[in-house]
Write a protein that holds these residues in place. Structure first.
Motif: not given
Length: 210
Positions: A30, A33-34, A43, A45-46, A49-50, A94
């Motif tokens: 994670i 930025q989250f 959480l 969502t993140g 993420y990359e 997350a």
């Protein structure tokens, strides 16, 4: 904390060029930025993420958790040293928000490993060749695994039984759904009795809740 007893679920394998991803750090789990919230919901969502998004922010269909067959996986299989990097508790939060309650890898970073138990996630360390064999089974039409914590056995989609080790105290805490606070509250009668006795024997001392 939600108790962990038996998990019957599909599994997702984090791979790169056909090999399990090693050294997946908490910033990859994670990104920073989250981390602006202390709320545990949303959480996912993140989460990764990359890995799961393209440069334009759209979902990458090649990422395993974006694929319909693995979107609801409760088990994650990864490579060595999973959860290394900074000691952010948002990482297990997350994973939980995504619905992942069991992570299987050859090894884990110590702080992440401890944070898993404190949040109801079961981290299982198994030899790399066993993890790779299990990862290969995640792509089949019937890729459901069973994780039985009481018996300490993983049953693969092919029916093989794989035993795993776990600290007895941590095992019991997961089975009962007790985090650190929950474990302390189990001793509440003894703590209350001590406080009552101390108040009677040493009335000049302030009470702990004063």
């Amino acid at each position: 904390m939600q108790a962990f007893t038996t998990l019957l679920s599909t599994a997702a394998a984090l791979t790169d060029k056909g090999r399990l991803m090693a050294n997946v750090d908490t910033d990859m789990i994670i990104p920073k930025q989250f981390l602006k919230t202390t709320e545990r919901e949303g959480l996912s969502t993140g989460l990764f993420y990359e890995l799961k998004t393209k440069a334009d922010g759209s979902p990458d269909p090649d990422f395993v958790l974006n694929q319909p067959a693995h979107a609801n996986a409760g088990i994650l299989i990864a490579g060595d040293n999973f959860g290394c990097g900074s000691s952010r508790e948002h990482a297990p939060w997350a994973l939980l928000d995504q619905g992942i309650t069991c992570v299987i890898a050859p090894s884990f970073a110590d702080i992440f490993h401890n944070n898993c138990f404190k949040n109801g996630i079961l981290p299982i360390a198994l030899p790399i060749e066993v993890c790779e064999a299990m990862a290969e089974q995640t792509g089949g039409p019937n890729h459901r695994f069973t994780v039985d914590l009481a018996q300490q056995i993983i049953t693969t989609p092919e029916g093989a039984e794989i035993r795993f080790n776990i600290d007895p105290g941590r095992k019991q805490s997961l089975l009962e759904g007790l985090d650190d606070i929950g474990q302390t509250l189990q001793a509440a009668p003894s703590i209350d009795a001590f406080e009552a006795r101390r108040s009677h024997e040493t009335p000049w001392l302030p009470r702990s809740n004063a």
